[in-house]
Scaffold this motif. Structure first.
Motif, PDB file in Angstrom:
ATOM      1  N   CYS A   1      69.385  68.165  -6.372  1.00  0.00           N
ATOM      2  CA  CYS A   1      69.641  66.739  -6.525  1.00  0.00           C
ATOM      3  C   CYS A   1      68.850  66.165  -7.701  1.00  0.00           C
ATOM      4  O   CYS A   1      67.847  66.738  -8.125  1.00  0.00           O
ATOM      5  CB  CYS A   1      69.280  65.985  -5.246  1.00  0.00           C
ATOM      6  SG  CYS A   1      70.411  66.300  -3.873  1.00  0.00           S
ATOM      7  N   ASP A   2      69.325  65.029  -8.192  1.00  0.00           N
ATOM      8  CA  ASP A   2      68.671  64.356  -9.306  1.00  0.00           C
ATOM      9  C   ASP A   2      67.828  63.166  -8.869  1.00  0.00           C
ATOM     10  O   ASP A   2      66.988  62.697  -9.632  1.00  0.00           O
ATOM     11  CB  ASP A   2      69.738  63.868 -10.302  1.00  0.00           C
ATOM     12  CG  ASP A   2      70.618  65.002 -10.790  1.00  0.00           C
ATOM     13  OD1 ASP A   2      70.130  65.818 -11.583  1.00  0.00           O
ATOM     14  OD2 ASP A   2      71.792  65.064 -10.360  1.00  0.00           O
ATOM     15  N   ALA A   3      68.077  62.673  -7.653  1.00  0.00           N
ATOM     16  CA  ALA A   3      67.335  61.514  -7.160  1.00  0.00           C
ATOM     17  C   ALA A   3      67.326  61.546  -5.643  1.00  0.00           C
ATOM     18  O   ALA A   3      68.244  62.095  -5.002  1.00  0.00           O
ATOM     19  CB  ALA A   3      67.960  60.206  -7.664  1.00  0.00           C
ATOM     20  N   LEU A   4      66.283  60.935  -5.076  1.00  0.00           N
ATOM     21  CA  LEU A   4      66.149  60.848  -3.625  1.00  0.00           C
ATOM     22  C   LEU A   4      65.800  59.403  -3.270  1.00  0.00           C
ATOM     23  O   LEU A   4      64.799  58.866  -3.757  1.00  0.00           O
ATOM     24  CB  LEU A   4      65.054  61.806  -3.134  1.00  0.00           C
ATOM     25  CG  LEU A   4      64.969  62.118  -1.632  1.00  0.00           C
ATOM     26  CD1 LEU A   4      64.084  63.343  -1.409  1.00  0.00           C
ATOM     27  CD2 LEU A   4      64.436  60.963  -0.818  1.00  0.00           C
ATOM     28  N   VAL A   5      66.632  58.774  -2.440  1.00  0.00           N
ATOM     29  CA  VAL A   5      66.395  57.411  -1.961  1.00  0.00           C
ATOM     30  C   VAL A   5      66.035  57.505  -0.485  1.00  0.00           C
ATOM     31  O   VAL A   5      66.788  58.084   0.299  1.00  0.00           O
ATOM     32  CB  VAL A   5      67.631  56.517  -2.147  1.00  0.00           C
ATOM     33  CG1 VAL A   5      67.362  55.110  -1.625  1.00  0.00           C
ATOM     34  CG2 VAL A   5      68.050  56.481  -3.611  1.00  0.00           C
ATOM     35  N   ALA A   6      64.884  56.951  -0.118  1.00  0.00           N
ATOM     36  CA  ALA A   6      64.422  57.071   1.261  1.00  0.00           C
ATOM     37  C   ALA A   6      64.143  55.713   1.873  1.00  0.00           C
ATOM     38  O   ALA A   6      63.650  54.804   1.205  1.00  0.00           O
ATOM     39  CB  ALA A   6      63.154  57.927   1.323  1.00  0.00           C
TER      40      ALA A   6
ATOM     41  N   LEU B   1      59.932  68.623  -6.350  1.00  0.00           N
ATOM     42  CA  LEU B   1      61.141  69.014  -7.080  1.00  0.00           C
ATOM     43  C   LEU B   1      61.232  68.380  -8.463  1.00  0.00           C
ATOM     44  O   LEU B   1      62.093  68.764  -9.266  1.00  0.00           O
ATOM     45  CB  LEU B   1      62.386  68.646  -6.267  1.00  0.00           C
ATOM     46  CG  LEU B   1      62.553  69.364  -4.927  1.00  0.00           C
ATOM     47  CD1 LEU B   1      63.762  68.816  -4.174  1.00  0.00           C
ATOM     48  CD2 LEU B   1      62.700  70.872  -5.140  1.00  0.00           C
ATOM     49  N   GLY B   2      60.384  67.393  -8.739  1.00  0.00           N
ATOM     50  CA  GLY B   2      60.414  66.734 -10.042  1.00  0.00           C
ATOM     51  C   GLY B   2      61.618  65.845 -10.234  1.00  0.00           C
ATOM     52  O   GLY B   2      62.132  65.708 -11.350  1.00  0.00           O
ATOM     53  N   ILE B   3      62.081  65.193  -9.147  1.00  0.00           N
ATOM     54  CA  ILE B   3      63.248  64.320  -9.251  1.00  0.00           C
ATOM     55  C   ILE B   3      62.842  62.873  -8.976  1.00  0.00           C
ATOM     56  O   ILE B   3      61.780  62.606  -8.434  1.00  0.00           O
ATOM     57  CB  ILE B   3      64.370  64.741  -8.280  1.00  0.00           C
ATOM     58  CG1 ILE B   3      63.905  64.622  -6.810  1.00  0.00           C
ATOM     59  CG2 ILE B   3      64.823  66.165  -8.577  1.00  0.00           C
ATOM     60  CD1 ILE B   3      64.994  64.938  -5.790  1.00  0.00           C
ATOM     61  N   ARG B   4      63.699  61.935  -9.348  1.00  0.00           N
ATOM     62  CA  ARG B   4      63.417  60.510  -9.171  1.00  0.00           C
ATOM     63  C   ARG B   4      63.375  60.163  -7.684  1.00  0.00           C
ATOM     64  O   ARG B   4      64.164  60.672  -6.886  1.00  0.00           O
ATOM     65  CB  ARG B   4      64.484  59.690  -9.880  1.00  0.00           C
ATOM     66  CG  ARG B   4      64.356  58.167  -9.669  1.00  0.00           C
ATOM     67  CD  ARG B   4      65.266  57.420 -10.626  1.00  0.00           C
ATOM     68  NE  ARG B   4      65.422  56.032 -10.249  1.00  0.00           N
ATOM     69  CZ  ARG B   4      64.502  55.076 -10.415  1.00  0.00           C
ATOM     70  NH1 ARG B   4      63.353  55.397 -10.972  1.00  0.00           N
ATOM     71  NH2 ARG B   4      64.736  53.828 -10.049  1.00  0.00           N
ATOM     72  N   TYR B   5      62.444  59.285  -7.332  1.00  0.00           N
ATOM     73  CA  TYR B   5      62.283  58.841  -5.951  1.00  0.00           C
ATOM     74  C   TYR B   5      62.336  57.322  -5.905  1.00  0.00           C
ATOM     75  O   TYR B   5      61.742  56.647  -6.764  1.00  0.00           O
ATOM     76  CB  TYR B   5      60.945  59.326  -5.385  1.00  0.00           C
ATOM     77  CG  TYR B   5      60.519  58.625  -4.104  1.00  0.00           C
ATOM     78  CD1 TYR B   5      61.026  59.026  -2.869  1.00  0.00           C
ATOM     79  CD2 TYR B   5      59.620  57.561  -4.137  1.00  0.00           C
ATOM     80  CE1 TYR B   5      60.640  58.380  -1.700  1.00  0.00           C
ATOM     81  CE2 TYR B   5      59.228  56.916  -2.974  1.00  0.00           C
ATOM     82  CZ  TYR B   5      59.738  57.332  -1.757  1.00  0.00           C
ATOM     83  OH  TYR B   5      59.355  56.687  -0.616  1.00  0.00           O
ATOM     84  N   VAL B   6      63.035  56.787  -4.900  1.00  0.00           N
ATOM     85  CA  VAL B   6      63.087  55.340  -4.676  1.00  0.00           C
ATOM     86  C   VAL B   6      62.840  55.062  -3.204  1.00  0.00           C
ATOM     87  O   VAL B   6      63.507  55.640  -2.330  1.00  0.00           O
ATOM     88  CB  VAL B   6      64.446  54.745  -5.089  1.00  0.00           C
ATOM     89  CG1 VAL B   6      64.515  53.269  -4.701  1.00  0.00           C
ATOM     90  CG2 VAL B   6      64.680  54.910  -6.584  1.00  0.00           C
ATOM     91  N   HIS B   7      61.879  54.198  -2.927  1.00  0.00           N
ATOM     92  CA  HIS B   7      61.683  53.697  -1.576  1.00  0.00           C
ATOM     93  C   HIS B   7      62.495  52.413  -1.428  1.00  0.00           C
ATOM     94  O   HIS B   7      62.402  51.499  -2.248  1.00  0.00           O
ATOM     95  CB  HIS B   7      60.201  53.394  -1.329  1.00  0.00           C
ATOM     96  CG  HIS B   7      59.915  52.833   0.039  1.00  0.00           C
ATOM     97  ND1 HIS B   7      60.247  51.542   0.407  1.00  0.00           N
ATOM     98  CD2 HIS B   7      59.334  53.387   1.126  1.00  0.00           C
ATOM     99  CE1 HIS B   7      59.879  51.336   1.654  1.00  0.00           C
ATOM    100  NE2 HIS B   7      59.317  52.426   2.122  1.00  0.00           N
ATOM    101  N   ALA B   8      63.298  52.340  -0.377  1.00  0.00           N
ATOM    102  CA  ALA B   8      64.102  51.148  -0.126  1.00  0.00           C
ATOM    103  C   ALA B   8      63.747  50.568   1.236  1.00  0.00           C
ATOM    104  O   ALA B   8      63.599  51.298   2.218  1.00  0.00           O
ATOM    105  CB  ALA B   8      65.593  51.487  -0.167  1.00  0.00           C
TER     106      ALA B   8
END
Length: 415
Positions: free
Chosen positions: A96-101, A118-125
């Motif tokens: 994956c390229d991004a993880l939204v949690a 994994l070195g991918i973008r992370y967003v906390h929502a």
């Protein structure tokens, strides 16, 4: 581009991810979802063509068995959720390229650790603002960790909250981080939020103060598109008379005695106003109190379509129900049971679109007084005015931002 959405909780934590999934796929992204294995959640995602990767235990039977506010069993449940992030969610995040949690801290802190590895973008929502540190509000108390009495400075209270979070979850998070070669974190809560958490609420209904240290991005509420028709029997009931009053408590669990009492009080108060009632079963287990033909019981139903035909809505004050009712232009009586529900009740009052019940247990007198207020012409008119100012597609705003900031140009549909 591939995006993983990770969540755990009741309907209010899961359904917004359905809305985001739809918009991400419309923009060409492949979407994977990790969520609780409750059948209704599996069906929600299957309905929009997204497969659910099950994580943790089913939520509904668990919340029904936990005493509100109790910390009994919390450590075990948190350990299971943390392990699932480093196991099931980490496997789903591969490629994956991004993880939204979103969801409780054990979920989001674990999810960010996976994204870091994994070195991918992370967003906390967040789908409600009360968990985000702000000098304008105190933190909510954590289970088994009451805030110190007599302390009124919000900044000090947020510092206490950070220490409580470390005490409760820090050791488990850092043990798993060490196992995958990551250094320990010394502030689990702020680590989970990241540098720029997203707030998925409508800025009219739930404004975020601009002058805060936390750089919050407010996208608007994530609402799933719902074009399901109402059941024929319900439509016949609605067509047979004036708009009724809805009563439902969503995925907030109630004991059997409390559910019977609330259903009885609500129906009697609605009848006292000369109105019919629609009673939603929900996780609370509300039901009809007799066989008179002025009441109709519903299960899973399109709330967006239903609320548009109501005279008023009596509910528990979750983020999702409050948003749907406000957007529908229908006045509300909010009977908050806990968690973030008093916040939403307060916002309904602040906007002049309804009333907040004092306490979780209504009486015939107290609920009748609330209904008299919201059924008045002035409140109903105000609700329609506020509805016209509400945003409609926060999920698309979030999807475009996520894909644009993660190199989403030239996407193709992969799922």
């Amino acid at each position: 581009m591939r995006v993983l959405l990770s969540t755990y909780g009741g309907r209010g934590s899961v359904e917004p991810m359905v809305g985001l999934s739809v918009r991400l796929r419309e923009l060409g992204a492949e979407v994977r979802v990790c969520a609780p294995p409750d059948d209704e959640f599996v069906d929600l995602f299957a309905g929009v063509g997204v497969s659910l990767v099950p994580v943790g235990r089913p939520v509904r039977p668990m919340v029904a068995s936990v005493e509100p506010g109790s910390a009994v069993g919390l450590a075990q449940r948190a350990a299971e959720l943390i392990a699932a992030q480093f196991g099931t969610v980490a496997a789903a995040a591969e490629g994956c390229d991004a993880l939204v949690a979103t969801g409780p801290l054990p979920v989001t802190a674990g999810a960010r650790s996976v994204a870091e590895k994994l070195g991918i973008r992370y967003v906390h929502a967040s789908h409600q603002p009360i968990i985000l540190p702000s000098p304008h509000q105190p933190p909510p108390a954590r289970r088994g960790r009451p805030l110190p009495p007599g302390v009124t400075d919000n900044r000090e209270l947020w510092d206490v909250d950070a220490r409580n979070a470390n005490d409760m979850f820090g050791a488990a998070i850092n043990t798993h981080r060490a196992a995958i070669g990551l250094p320990p974190v010394d502030n689990v809560r702020d680590y989970a939020f990241g540098d720029q958490p997203w707030l998925a609420t409508d800025p009219i209904l739930s404004p975020w103060p601009r002058l805060t240290e936390l750089d919050v991005v407010q996208t608007g509420a994530w609402t799933r598109p719902d074009d399901r028709p109402l059941p024929p029997g319900l439509v016949e009931f609605l067509d047979a008379g004036a708009p009724p009053v809805y009563v439902g408590f969503g995925s907030t669990p109630l004991g059997a005695d409390a559910a019977r009492n609330i259903a009885r009080v609500a129906v009697e108060a609605i009848r006292a106003q000369g109105r019919r009632a629609v009673v939603a079963h929900g996780w609370a287990g509300l039901d009809l109190i007799d066989d008179r033909d002025d009441c109709f019981a519903v299960g899973e139903v399109n709330q967006q379509a239903l609320f548009a035909r109501m005279a008023a809505v009596v509910h528990h004050g979750s983020a999702g129900t409050t948003t749907t009712a406000t957007r529908s232009g229908v006045p509300q009586v909010v009977v908050p049971q806990g968690a973030d529900q008093p916040y939403w009740a307060g916002r309904v009052v602040d906007l002049g679109i309804g009333v907040a019940h004092d306490g979780p247990t209504p009486t015939l007198a107290s609920l009748s007084a609330g209904l008299e207020t919201v059924l008045a012409t002035a409140t109903r008119a105000r609700a329609r005015v506020v509805a016209a100012t509400m945003g409609t597609d926060g999920a698309m705003v979030a999807a475009r931002r996520l894909l644009g900031e993660t190199g989403g140009e030239g996407l193709r549909l992969l799922s």
